[in-house]
Design an enzyme around this catalytic site. Structure first.
Site, PDB file in Angstrom:
ATOM      1  N   TYR A 152       5.591 -12.036 -26.908  1.00  0.00           N
ATOM      2  CA  TYR A 152       6.466 -11.134 -27.304  1.00  0.00           C
ATOM      3  C   TYR A 152       6.731  -9.911 -26.522  1.00  0.00           C
ATOM      4  CZ  TYR A 152       6.992 -11.974 -32.291  1.00  0.00           C
ATOM      5  OH  TYR A 152       7.402 -12.166 -33.542  1.00  0.00           O
ATOM      6  N   CYS A 157       8.034 -15.836 -39.190  1.00  0.00           N
ATOM      7  CA  CYS A 157       6.900 -14.182 -38.862  1.00  0.00           C
ATOM      8  C   CYS A 157       6.168 -15.081 -38.379  1.00  0.00           C
ATOM      9  CB  CYS A 157       7.403 -13.314 -40.104  1.00  0.00           C
ATOM     10  SG  CYS A 157       5.622 -12.148 -38.697  1.00  0.00           S
TER      11      CYS A 157
HETATM   12  N1  LIG Z   1       0.524  -6.315 -36.856  1.00  0.00           N
HETATM   13  C1  LIG Z   1       0.963  -6.923 -37.564  1.00  0.00           C
HETATM   14  C2  LIG Z   1       2.686  -7.270 -37.057  1.00  0.00           C
HETATM   15  C3  LIG Z   1       3.211  -8.586 -37.871  1.00  0.00           C
HETATM   16  C4  LIG Z   1       5.139  -7.712 -37.924  1.00  0.00           C
HETATM   17  O1  LIG Z   1       4.844  -7.312 -36.573  1.00  0.00           O
HETATM   18  N2  LIG Z   1       5.721  -8.600 -38.385  1.00  0.00           N
HETATM   19  C5  LIG Z   1       6.718  -8.834 -37.652  1.00  0.00           C
HETATM   20  C6  LIG Z   1       7.062  -9.941 -38.048  1.00  0.00           C
HETATM   21  S1  LIG Z   1       7.218 -11.166 -37.411  1.00  0.00           S
HETATM   22  C7  LIG Z   1       7.870  -7.436 -38.656  1.00  0.00           C
HETATM   23  O2  LIG Z   1       7.809  -7.498 -39.676  1.00  0.00           O
HETATM   24  N3  LIG Z   1       8.594  -6.234 -37.612  1.00  0.00           N
HETATM   25  C8  LIG Z   1       9.934  -5.959 -38.729  1.00  0.00           C
HETATM   26  C9  LIG Z   1       9.318  -4.577 -37.906  1.00  0.00           C
HETATM   27  O3  LIG Z   1       8.901  -4.387 -36.898  1.00  0.00           O
HETATM   28  O4  LIG Z   1       9.905  -3.319 -38.281  1.00  0.00           O
HETATM   29  C10 LIG Z   1       0.680  -7.951 -38.182  1.00  0.00           C
HETATM   30  O5  LIG Z   1      -0.038  -9.029 -37.837  1.00  0.00           O
HETATM   31  O6  LIG Z   1       0.442  -7.919 -39.398  1.00  0.00           O
END
Ligand SMILES: N[C@@H](CCC(=O)N[C@@H](CS)C(=O)NCC(=O)O)C(=O)O
Length: 333
Positions: free
Chosen positions: A211, A68
């Protein structure tokens, strides 16, 4: 694709959906506390909620995915600040499934044979849990929201400090005075406004821009995102003429936040997310920046390209139904 927690109950949902106008919108994160140096208002004032999290070696734990980009930037900062001994880490398995991020070893059948970084175990070092969502419900049994990485966990108060990577990065940079092994400030006061401005542009158009390309639900939304992405890459390429870094010609947080998207670009975003006007390899200054940061300290050890490729190409079945992971590109640096 995973679901989310609603009042602490795991609820499956359909694939990440574009909204009605076709634009992809990221959900706000929800744990937004701050670790502040003792007796110092720091970034967020001195109210009690923000002063109970004191920087201490061994007190905090990062839950990440090596795949990630948002989690990766916190790992890069942890590494550059010499916080490896002070802040422990658990890494989830790279494959995101219906149950969300897991701590098991779930090496998929279609793991490319030339993926030496992949495989092995992905344990929860603190609690031995099976799913990351259990960490969220441990912090708040009625939590509603996405279960994302990164997560900064407080072992002392047994709760989540923050699941917002930008803010975790700032804390790791600024709060751990006397704890961090390296005192380099990646957000110097005199450059902070400029760093914030670059971060804002890079977040909108590049970090989240890729994205918005990949998850666009209409041609118009896709073209809008792709136009903004490449216009901004062009602007940054010109900005780097004759200098090594984006702000103040020194390595700052702005470079690090750009880095974790650029290092994934040619291997994933170019093809899977249809960001294919140009590769980063086609931009001499941006490629040089990526190589420079990669070679800085132990940043290279935080880059797991096989996990990155496998995560995106296997997890995002709505974009890649077969889950086949491309063999190339041959080199991304
Ligand atoms: N706002 C968050 C976004 C983090 C994010 O989108 N992480 C993704 C992985 S790249 C995630 O865990 N997605 C799982 C989901 O949203 O269900 C940050 O920057 O910490």
């Amino acid at each position: 694709m995973p679901g989310k927690l609603i009042n602490g109950i795991w609820t499956r949902e359909e694939d990440i959906k574009a909204s009605e106008d076709g634009q992809y919108r990221r959900e706000e994160t929800s744990f937004r506390h701050w670790i502040l140096p003792k007796g110092n208002g720091g970034e967020r004032g001195t109210d009690e909620a923000n002063t109970k999290f004191i920087p201490e070696a061994g007190r905090y734990h990062l839950y990440v995915s090596d795949a990630c980009p948002w989690a990766h930037r916190t790992l890069v900062m942890r590494s550059l600040k010499g916080l490896e001994d002070a802040i422990s880490v658990s890494t989830v398995s790279p494959i995101l499934k219906d149950d969300g991020w897991e701590f098991t070893d779930n090496t998929p059948d279609n793991t490319p044979v030339n993926a030496p970084d992949f495989g092995g175990e992905y344990p929860d070092h603190l609690f031995g849990k099976s799913f990351l969502r259990e960490i969220y419900t441990a912090a708040d049994p009625t939590y509603t929201g996405r279960v994302s990485v990164p997560v900064l966990w407080d072992k002392k108060l047994k709760t989540i400090v923050s699941n917002e990577s930008a803010e975790i990065m700032r804390m790791l940079n600024s709060a751990f005075v006397g704890v961090a092994g390296n005192d380099t400030n990646f957000v110097p006061d005199d450059l902070r406004d400029e760093i914030d401005a670059v971060n804002d542009l890079v977040y909108q158009k590049i970090n989240n821009g890729v994205y918005r390309c990949g998850f666009a639900g209409s041609q118009a939304a896709y073209e809008d995102a792709v136009g903004g992405l490449f216009d901004t890459l062009d602007v940054l390429e010109t900005r780097l003429d004759g200098v090594e870094y984006l702000v103040g010609n020194q390595l700052t947080e702005a470079d690090l936040r750009l880095f974790t998207t650029l290092i994934r670009f040619d291997a994933v975003y170019y093809s899977l997310f249809k960001c294919n006007l140009r590769r980063i390899a086609d931009y001499p200054n941006l490629s040089a920046l990526v190589r420079r940061i990669y070679g800085h300290g132990s940043v290279a050890q935080t880059v797991k390209l096989d996990q990155i490729k496998i995560h995106y190409w296997v997890s995002l079945r709505q974009l890649n139904p077969t889950g086949i992971v491309p063999v190339g590109p041959e080199a991304v640096l």
